[in-house]
Write a protein that holds these residues in place. Structure first.
Motif, PDB file in Angstrom:
ATOM      1  N   LYS A 137       0.821  -1.224   0.000  1.00 49.19           N
ATOM      2  CA  LYS A 137       0.000   0.000   0.000  1.00 49.19           C
ATOM      3  C   LYS A 137       0.852   1.271   0.000  1.00 49.19           C
ATOM      4  O   LYS A 137       0.316   2.388  -0.068  1.00 49.19           O
ATOM      5  CB  LYS A 137      -0.897   0.024   1.251  1.00 49.19           C
ATOM      6  N   ASN A 138       2.170   1.104   0.119  1.00 46.72           N
ATOM      7  CA  ASN A 138       3.020   2.292   0.263  1.00 46.72           C
ATOM      8  C   ASN A 138       2.808   3.314  -0.846  1.00 46.72           C
ATOM      9  O   ASN A 138       2.671   4.504  -0.588  1.00 46.72           O
ATOM     10  CB  ASN A 138       4.497   1.898   0.322  1.00 46.72           C
ATOM     11  N   LYS A 139       2.770   2.832  -2.092  1.00 48.77           N
ATOM     12  CA  LYS A 139       2.629   3.756  -3.225  1.00 48.77           C
ATOM     13  C   LYS A 139       1.317   4.536  -3.147  1.00 48.77           C
ATOM     14  O   LYS A 139       1.268   5.729  -3.424  1.00 48.77           O
ATOM     15  CB  LYS A 139       2.713   2.996  -4.554  1.00 48.77           C
ATOM     16  N   ASP A 140       0.243   3.817  -2.763  1.00 48.60           N
ATOM     17  CA  ASP A 140      -1.061   4.495  -2.641  1.00 48.60           C
ATOM     18  C   ASP A 140      -0.997   5.580  -1.556  1.00 48.60           C
ATOM     19  O   ASP A 140      -1.583   6.652  -1.700  1.00 48.60           O
ATOM     20  CB  ASP A 140      -2.159   3.486  -2.252  1.00 48.60           C
ATOM     21  N   VAL A 141      -0.301   5.245  -0.469  1.00 46.34           N
ATOM     22  CA  VAL A 141      -0.207   6.229   0.619  1.00 46.34           C
ATOM     23  C   VAL A 141       0.621   7.443   0.157  1.00 46.34           C
ATOM     24  O   VAL A 141       0.246   8.595   0.418  1.00 46.34           O
ATOM     25  CB  VAL A 141       0.373   5.584   1.910  1.00 46.34           C
ATOM     26  N   TYR A 142       1.716   7.194  -0.570  1.00 41.84           N
ATOM     27  CA  TYR A 142       2.512   8.325  -1.107  1.00 41.84           C
ATOM     28  C   TYR A 142       1.603   9.239  -1.930  1.00 41.84           C
ATOM     29  O   TYR A 142       1.600  10.455  -1.751  1.00 41.84           O
ATOM     30  CB  TYR A 142       3.629   7.845  -2.054  1.00 41.84           C
ATOM     31  N   SER A 143       0.828   8.627  -2.847  1.00 41.19           N
ATOM     32  CA  SER A 143      -0.027   9.448  -3.733  1.00 41.19           C
ATOM     33  C   SER A 143      -1.063  10.213  -2.923  1.00 41.19           C
ATOM     34  O   SER A 143      -1.351  11.381  -3.213  1.00 41.19           O
ATOM     35  CB  SER A 143      -0.776   8.609  -4.756  1.00 41.19           C
ATOM     36  N   ALA A 144      -1.615   9.535  -1.901  1.00 40.19           N
ATOM     37  CA  ALA A 144      -2.662  10.195  -1.095  1.00 40.19           C
ATOM     38  C   ALA A 144      -2.082  11.419  -0.376  1.00 40.19           C
ATOM     39  O   ALA A 144      -2.729  12.471  -0.296  1.00 40.19           O
ATOM     40  CB  ALA A 144      -3.222   9.202  -0.084  1.00 40.19           C
ATOM     41  N   ILE A 145      -0.858  11.283   0.114  1.00 36.96           N
ATOM     42  CA  ILE A 145      -0.223  12.417   0.817  1.00 36.96           C
ATOM     43  C   ILE A 145       0.055  13.547  -0.185  1.00 36.96           C
ATOM     44  O   ILE A 145      -0.191  14.727   0.092  1.00 36.96           O
ATOM     45  CB  ILE A 145       1.076  11.951   1.531  1.00 36.96           C
ATOM     46  N   GLN A 146       0.535  13.153  -1.371  1.00 38.39           N
ATOM     47  CA  GLN A 146       0.839  14.178  -2.384  1.00 38.39           C
ATOM     48  C   GLN A 146      -0.428  14.893  -2.854  1.00 38.39           C
ATOM     49  O   GLN A 146      -0.406  16.078  -3.140  1.00 38.39           O
ATOM     50  CB  GLN A 146       1.578  13.542  -3.567  1.00 38.39           C
ATOM     51  N   LYS A 147      -1.519  14.151  -2.904  1.00 35.53           N
ATOM     52  CA  LYS A 147      -2.791  14.725  -3.357  1.00 35.53           C
ATOM     53  C   LYS A 147      -3.258  15.871  -2.462  1.00 35.53           C
ATOM     54  O   LYS A 147      -3.912  16.801  -2.920  1.00 35.53           O
ATOM     55  CB  LYS A 147      -3.864  13.632  -3.373  1.00 35.53           C
ATOM     56  N   VAL A 148      -2.925  15.780  -1.163  1.00 43.16           N
ATOM     57  CA  VAL A 148      -3.303  16.889  -0.272  1.00 43.16           C
ATOM     58  C   VAL A 148      -2.108  17.837  -0.054  1.00 43.16           C
ATOM     59  O   VAL A 148      -2.010  18.529   0.953  1.00 43.16           O
ATOM     60  CB  VAL A 148      -3.879  16.393   1.079  1.00 43.16           C
ATOM     61  N   GLU A 149      -1.218  17.807  -1.025  1.00 40.50           N
ATOM     62  CA  GLU A 149      -0.065  18.707  -1.080  1.00 40.50           C
ATOM     63  C   GLU A 149       0.987  18.510  -0.003  1.00 40.50           C
ATOM     64  O   GLU A 149       1.673  19.442   0.412  1.00 40.50           O
ATOM     65  CB  GLU A 149      -0.528  20.168  -1.151  1.00 40.50           C
ATOM     66  N   GLY A 150       1.114  17.257   0.435  1.00 38.20           N
ATOM     67  CA  GLY A 150       2.234  16.917   1.297  1.00 38.20           C
ATOM     68  C   GLY A 150       3.382  16.427   0.421  1.00 38.20           C
ATOM     69  O   GLY A 150       3.161  16.019  -0.728  1.00 38.20           O
ATOM     70  N   LYS A 151       4.608  16.484   0.964  1.00 35.37           N
ATOM     71  CA  LYS A 151       5.776  16.053   0.193  1.00 35.37           C
ATOM     72  C   LYS A 151       6.347  14.806   0.864  1.00 35.37           C
ATOM     73  O   LYS A 151       6.502  14.777   2.096  1.00 35.37           O
ATOM     74  CB  LYS A 151       6.799  17.196   0.234  1.00 35.37           C
ATOM     75  N   ILE A 152       6.627  13.772   0.068  1.00 33.41           N
ATOM     76  CA  ILE A 152       7.197  12.550   0.663  1.00 33.41           C
ATOM     77  C   ILE A 152       8.691  12.744   0.893  1.00 33.41           C
ATOM     78  O   ILE A 152       9.426  13.170   0.002  1.00 33.41           O
ATOM     79  CB  ILE A 152       6.975  11.335  -0.286  1.00 33.41           C
ATOM     80  N   LEU A 153       9.135  12.433   2.115  1.00 30.69           N
ATOM     81  CA  LEU A 153      10.573  12.502   2.418  1.00 30.69           C
ATOM     82  C   LEU A 153      11.060  11.061   2.585  1.00 30.69           C
ATOM     83  O   LEU A 153      10.474  10.297   3.354  1.00 30.69           O
ATOM     84  CB  LEU A 153      10.824  13.268   3.716  1.00 30.69           C
ATOM     85  N   HIS A 154      12.097  10.703   1.848  1.00 27.93           N
ATOM     86  CA  HIS A 154      12.589   9.333   1.972  1.00 27.93           C
ATOM     87  C   HIS A 154      13.711   9.290   3.007  1.00 27.93           C
ATOM     88  O   HIS A 154      14.845   9.642   2.718  1.00 27.93           O
ATOM     89  CB  HIS A 154      13.051   8.808   0.614  1.00 27.93           C
ATOM     90  N   ALA A 155      13.337   8.933   4.222  1.00 25.03           N
ATOM     91  CA  ALA A 155      14.325   8.896   5.300  1.00 25.03           C
ATOM     92  C   ALA A 155      14.254   7.529   5.946  1.00 25.03           C
ATOM     93  O   ALA A 155      13.171   7.096   6.341  1.00 25.03           O
ATOM     94  CB  ALA A 155      13.994   9.964   6.327  1.00 25.03           C
TER      95      ALA A 155
END
Ligand code: MEV
Length: 323
Positions: free
Chosen positions: A294-312
């Motif tokens: 589900k990780n990819k779906d969660v990344y997209s969902a965060i981006q959709k509300v204008e959040g930025k994914i940080l890969h840490a």
């Protein structure tokens, strides 16, 4: 001239923020994005600072004046750290400090605490102080309190010890958790949080509602203790559920904001086990845990509300000398 470079990791609070300021535990993990500091001995009696990431360039002072007068905000932690070490260990020597970070100081990864720890470690090396991690912690924590007045010290502990820690206010307990990497998803809100202002707003709320807030802190403590077990068992579904509960309690303290709530609810709607804000609230980052598929779906969902994914990645090594 002799010089030394050190590095320390950034951090992410997993559970227990705010309650940990008031004698409760929290869990923090070190992230693989690091802060680097080089300190060089000088012939002159000057303190020089170059911190290009925060646009502090050619900052200069006589070492006798350390801590005096107007100090630019972004030079404060470095200058007060050097002053505290010099005073405590009776040192007086010109130095040049250069800091460089893998991460933006906007993320809330703890750039100030990581630079404080880097500097003390570098000075310990340069002046052969042989400071233990406990001594590093005590002087780092003093520096945090000198500047912020309030704070638990969890961020400096994370920068020193690395890994994932169970931590109680002021370092009363600093216990490494036996876990390897945690598959966290990190979303940045784009809003810079003001930790001191948030600590103060919780304090004010607490002065009007003391029993309510004590109840919230006690519930957070139960969650932290349960999360410790579940993290060690790598039971990410349960850890996610505990994140949701911790988030509700943080909301009741008034530290979440719409943008964080949106990122959190979108993550959960996209299949995350759970999500919460990480740190003081008011902005900075959210963390989420989801089944790998589900990780990819969660990344997209965060981006959709204008959040930025940080890969840490998590559980990073603590402060160290760089060769
Ligand atoms: C801030 O990142 C976390 C707080 O708990 C403050 C602290 O522990 O020092 C709000």
């Amino acid at each position: 001239m002799k010089k030394v470079t050190t590095s320390a990791p950034g951090k992410l609070m997993l559970f227990g923020e705010h309650a940990v300021v008031y004698n409760h535990p929290c869990i923090v993990t070190a992230v693989n994005e690091r802060m680097y500091t080089t300190i060089e001995l000088l012939e002159t009696q000057e303190f020089l600072l170059e911190a290009p990431d925060v646009k502090v360039l050619d900052y200069k002072k006589n070492i006798k004046e350390l801590g005096n007068g107007e100090i630019p905000k972004d030079a404060q932690f470095v200058e007060v750290t050097v002053k505290n070490v010099f005073e405590k260990y009776n040192l007086s020597h010109g130095i040049k400090v250069i800091t460089k970070s893998d991460f933006s100081s906007e993320f809330g990864f703890g750039s100030s605490s990581a630079s404080t720890v880097c500097i003390i470690k570098a000075l310990s090396e340069l002046f052969e102080l042989h400071l233990s991690n406990k001594e590093l912690f005590d002087i780092s924590y003093k520096t945090v309190l000198d500047i912020q007045k309030k704070g638990s010290g969890f961020d400096v502990a994370s920068a020193i010890f690395g890994g994932t820690l169970y931590f109680v206010t002021g370092g009363k307990t600093i216990e490494p958790l036996s876990t390897s990497s945690i598959p966290l998803i990190v979303g940045y809100s784009g809003v810079k949080a003001d930790t001191v202002a948030l600590i103060n707003s919780v304090k004010e709320f607490s002065s009007k509602n003391p029993q309510l807030v004590e109840g919230v802190y006690n519930s957070i403590e139960i969650i932290v203790n349960k999360a410790k077990e579940e993290i060690e068992n790598k039971n990410w579904e349960q850890v996610g559920i505990l994140m949701r509960e911790n988030q509700k309690l943080l909301q009741s303290l008034g530290v979440s904001i719409q943008k964080l709530d949106d990122m959190i609810s979108s993550s959960i709607a996209a299949g995350a086990y759970g999500a919460k804000l990480s740190g003081a609230g008011g902005g900075d980052c959210i963390i989420a845990l989801a089944p790998a598929e589900k990780n990819k779906d969660v990344y997209s969902a965060i981006q959709k509300v204008e959040g930025k994914i940080l890969h840490a990645s998590t559980n990073a090594k603590g402060v160290r000398l760089e060769l």
